[in-house]
Design a protein around this motif. Structure first.
Motif, short mmCIF file in Angstrom:
data_model
loop_
_atom_site.label_atom_id
_atom_site.label_comp_id
_atom_site.label_asym_id
_atom_site.label_seq_id
_atom_site.Cartn_x
_atom_site.Cartn_y
_atom_site.Cartn_z
N ARG A 290 0.85 -1.20 0.00
CA ARG A 290 0.00 0.00 0.00
C ARG A 290 0.88 1.25 0.00
NH1 ARG A 290 -5.20 0.29 3.82
NH2 ARG A 290 -5.87 -1.17 2.21
N ARG B 219 1.77 -7.43 5.58
CA ARG B 219 0.56 -7.91 6.26
C ARG B 219 -0.63 -7.51 5.41
NH1 ARG B 219 -2.24 -3.76 8.84
NH2 ARG B 219 -1.02 -1.95 9.52
N LYS B 220 -1.80 -8.07 5.75
CA LYS B 220 -3.03 -7.71 5.01
C LYS B 220 -3.57 -6.41 5.55
CE LYS B 220 -4.70 -11.47 2.59
NZ LYS B 220 -5.58 -11.57 1.48
N LYS C 52 -6.66 -3.45 5.75
CA LYS C 52 -8.12 -3.34 5.68
C LYS C 52 -8.51 -2.21 4.74
CE LYS C 52 -9.28 -5.13 10.22
NZ LYS C 52 -8.39 -4.90 11.36
#
Ligand code: AMP
Length: 114
Positions: free
Chosen positions: A83, A107-108, A110
């Protein structure tokens, strides 16, 4: 614009864990990482916020994104994903008034963001 802590990093007046550098941009690890990979990519030219960028800065702004792409490839996060965030002014919680692009990965994330 007044000097920020990032000008001191560019001028090597304070240390930073530099991950990438070329003539126009420099990238270093964020001191308070919010993800396993958290790198700040900044132009060497001090511009306080995206609101202060001009047409003449178009190429420089593009170089920030292309540096992000290079770093992502080098760190093997390009395929998995990452991101890019540019906080601007108070509602976005910008704290350092020298344009910087956060590169976050490992990491994922949101959506919508908090
Ligand atoms: P922002 O809130 O978008 O303005 O982000 C500023 C970022 O700069 C934050 O994530 C801080 O942790 C980071 N930061 C502040 N000082 C330093 C420093 N000396 N070295 C590396 N990162 C820093």
């Amino acid at each position: 614009m007044p000097d920020t802590i990032f000008t001191k990093i560019i001028n090597r007046e304070i240390p930073a864990d530099i991950q990438y550098e070329d003539d126009d941009v420099i990238a270093f690890n964020d001191i308070e990482p919010q993800a396993p990979v958290h790198i700040l990519i900044i132009p060497k030219k001090p511009i306080a916020t995206i609101n202060d960028a001009n047409d003449e800065d178009a190429e420089l702004l593009g170089k920030i994104l292309l540096a992000a792409k290079k770093i992502a490839k080098d760190k093997n996060i390009a395929e998995g994903g990452y991101r890019l965030v540019i906080n601007t002014n108070k509602d976005a919680q910008q704290t350092v008034f020298h344009i910087h692009c956060h590169l976050l990965a490992g990491r994922k994330f949101k959506w919508p963001p908090g």
